[in-house]
Design an enzyme around this catalytic site. Structure first.
Site, PDB file in Angstrom:
ATOM      1  CG  LEU A  63      -2.061  -1.590   1.596  1.00 36.71           C
ATOM      2  CD1 LEU A  63      -2.291  -1.259   2.798  1.00 36.71           C
ATOM      3  CD2 LEU A  63      -2.622  -1.081   0.161  1.00 36.71           C
ATOM      4  N   GLY A  66       6.833   3.116   3.542  1.00 32.24           N
ATOM      5  CA  GLY A  66       7.329   4.537   4.215  1.00 32.24           C
ATOM      6  C   GLY A  66       8.932   4.558   4.661  1.00 32.24           C
ATOM      7  CG  PHE A  68      10.571   4.078  10.503  1.00 36.88           C
ATOM      8  CD1 PHE A  68      12.578   4.882   9.877  1.00 36.88           C
ATOM      9  CD2 PHE A  68       9.953   5.073  10.535  1.00 36.88           C
ATOM     10  CE1 PHE A  68      12.550   5.497  11.312  1.00 36.88           C
ATOM     11  CE2 PHE A  68      10.683   6.361  10.911  1.00 36.88           C
ATOM     12  CZ  PHE A  68      11.606   6.213  10.971  1.00 36.88           C
ATOM     13  CE  LYS A  86       4.020   2.978  10.572  1.00 37.15           C
ATOM     14  NZ  LYS A  86       3.363   4.178  10.708  1.00 37.15           N
ATOM     15  CG  ASP A 178       5.294  13.623   9.601  1.00 36.95           C
ATOM     16  OD1 ASP A 178       6.296  14.719   8.542  1.00 36.95           O
ATOM     17  OD2 ASP A 178       6.142  12.424   9.737  1.00 36.95           O
TER      18      ASP A 178
HETATM   19  P1  ADP Z   1       6.130   5.870   7.516  1.00 36.21           P
HETATM   20  O1  ADP Z   1       5.504   6.182   8.974  1.00 36.21           O
HETATM   21  O2  ADP Z   1       6.394   4.915   7.549  1.00 36.21           O
HETATM   22  O3  ADP Z   1       5.829   7.356   6.221  1.00 36.21           O
HETATM   23  P2  ADP Z   1       2.920   5.885   7.122  1.00 36.21           P
HETATM   24  O4  ADP Z   1       2.354   5.416   8.411  1.00 36.21           O
HETATM   25  O5  ADP Z   1       3.014   6.610   6.627  1.00 36.21           O
HETATM   26  O6  ADP Z   1       4.752   4.649   6.713  1.00 36.21           O
HETATM   27  O7  ADP Z   1       2.264   4.598   5.499  1.00 36.21           O
HETATM   28  C1  ADP Z   1       3.608   5.092   3.763  1.00 36.21           C
HETATM   29  C2  ADP Z   1       2.520   4.890   3.527  1.00 36.21           C
HETATM   30  O8  ADP Z   1       1.568   3.109   3.189  1.00 36.21           O
HETATM   31  C3  ADP Z   1       1.093   5.619   3.167  1.00 36.21           C
HETATM   32  O9  ADP Z   1       1.482   7.210   2.306  1.00 36.21           O
HETATM   33  C4  ADP Z   1       0.030   5.045   2.218  1.00 36.21           C
HETATM   34  O10 ADP Z   1       0.081   5.768   0.897  1.00 36.21           O
HETATM   35  C5  ADP Z   1      -0.158   3.558   3.052  1.00 36.21           C
HETATM   36  N1  ADP Z   1      -0.538   3.744   4.014  1.00 36.21           N
HETATM   37  C6  ADP Z   1      -0.573   3.914   5.327  1.00 36.21           C
HETATM   38  N2  ADP Z   1      -1.580   2.659   6.395  1.00 36.21           N
HETATM   39  C7  ADP Z   1      -2.341   3.213   5.219  1.00 36.21           C
HETATM   40  C8  ADP Z   1      -3.463   2.360   5.613  1.00 36.21           C
HETATM   41  N3  ADP Z   1      -4.516   2.356   6.887  1.00 36.21           N
HETATM   42  N4  ADP Z   1      -4.539   2.024   4.709  1.00 36.21           N
HETATM   43  C9  ADP Z   1      -4.385   2.493   3.100  1.00 36.21           C
HETATM   44  N5  ADP Z   1      -2.984   2.634   3.028  1.00 36.21           N
HETATM   45  C10 ADP Z   1      -1.876   3.603   4.084  1.00 36.21           C
END
Ligand code: ADP
Length: 334
Positions: A63, A66, A68, A86, A178
């Site tokens: 999806l 990120g 990490f 995640k 953030d």
């Molecule tokens: P990081 O903290 O590593 O940056 P994120 O939480 O921002 O990670 O998630 C990275 C990407 O994964 C997001 O930009 C989104 O596109 C996708 N994503 C994250 N959480 C969800 C979710 N609950 N449902 C669908 N897609 C998600």
């Protein structure tokens, strides 16, 4: 005859207006919240069991990636519930503490505009957060999508929901720290419903806490973050101002030729509405942004004040914005 023709024309016009009115009432100002998570709020504690005993993680379906780790679609075996997993690389105790802070923050937040946490698993090298899944893609993609023309009224609806989410966080004494378009997810492609994600930098407000950040995307940083001064609730409100500016114009208000120039623009609070993209934008929206992109933290609007600002709350204005869209659409099609 002329009289009859005129009458027909008038009737057509009225019917068109009625349809527009109806559309306005049903879609354009739909201020209902997005659907809540498909589960009740849970106090999540980190389990050390094998996650694969309870969930099927679809490794093929990424999806997002990120800072990490990766986010995958997953299904809870016992219930069939579709969720997002995640996977965060965390080897040292210190790295694990950081992720546990994210869990602790999410445990305290219960709001339809904030992604909800469902479960967490810890192994030697990683921690996996299982959370509510949404399907509409990042708000960022809507900004850059040529086929999807964001109207000012769309932006009102997006920003209002982000403000609602922030208001809840701030009421719970939590800072996001953030906020950017990549961290706002659309619930579906059909509606303008959004949820805030990524609480990786979020923390409980402590009156004298400073924040160290990695300067990955300097465009969204507030002056106090760059200056390594105290961060507080208005730090999130600055980011809301940047997001509003971007949604309305497709432009990044402080972006310079390089990171250094961007940082200098932010510190000098150097931004304007001079670009052509702002010609057709309401005065209320400009006033809204002007009350957020203020260098001094204490002069920025709070989340509650932003919700009361006319740009987000004045229905007569929203009606006008809707008609503006409607009229320009007619001009194009004629
Ligand atoms: P990081 O903290 O590593 O940056 P994120 O939480 O921002 O990670 O998630 C990275 C990407 O994964 C997001 O930009 C989104 O596109 C996708 N994503 C994250 N959480 C969800 C979710 N609950 N449902 C669908 N897609 C998600």
């Amino acid at each position: 005859s002329r009289v009859e023709e005129d009458k027909e024309l008038k009737e057509e016009e009225e019917a068109g207006l009625e349809a527009a009115e109806l559309h306005f009432l049903i879609f354009s100002t739909d201020s209902s919240p997005p659907p809540p998570a498909p589960f009740e709020q849970r106090l999540v504690t980190t389990k050390t069991h094998q996650i694969t005993s309870y969930y099927s993680i679809n490794k093929e379906e990424v999806l997002g990636g990120g800072r990490f780790g990766m986010v995958h679609k997953c299904v809870e075996k016992s219930s069939g519930l579709v969720l997002a997993a995640k996977i965060i690389k965390a080897r040292s105790q210190k790295e694990k503490e950081v992720v546990k802070c994210e869990i602790e923050v999410m445990n305290q937040l219960n709001h339809a505009n904030l992604i909800q946490l469902y479960a967490a698993f810890e192994s030697r090298h990683e921690i996996i957060l299982v959370m509510e899944y949404v399907d509409g893609g990042e708000l960022f993609d809507r900004i850059i999508d040529e086929n999807y023309k964001l109207t000012e009224l769309d932006t009102v609806l997006f920003i209002r929901q982000i403000s609602e989410g922030l208001q809840h966080m701030h009421k719970m004494y939590i800072l996001h720290l953030d906020l950017k378009p990549e961290n706002i997810l659309c619930v579906s492609r059909q509606t303008n419903k959004v949820k805030i994600i990524d609480f990786g930098l979020a923390r409980r407000y402590k009156p004298r806490e400073k924040l160290r950040v990695n300067f990955g995307t300097p465009e969204f940083l507030a002056p106090e973050v760059i200056n390594y001064e105290f961060v507080s609730f208005p730090t999130d409100m600055w980011s809301l101002g940047v997001i509003t500016y971007m949604l309305l114009s497709g432009l990044s208000p402080f972006l310079g030729e390089d990171d250094n120039e961007t940082l200098n623009n932010i510190l000098a609070c150097q931004w304007s509405f001079e670009e052509a993209e702002f010609v057709d934008i309401s005065e209320e929206s400009k006033d809204f942004i002007s009350r957020l992109l203020v260098k001094s933290k204490s002069w920025r609007m709070s989340a509650s004040q932003s919700l009361k600002h006319p740009w987000l709350s004045d229905r007569a204005l929203h009606y006008r914005l809707h008609h503006k869209v409607h009229n320009s659409f007619e001009l194009v099609t004629k």
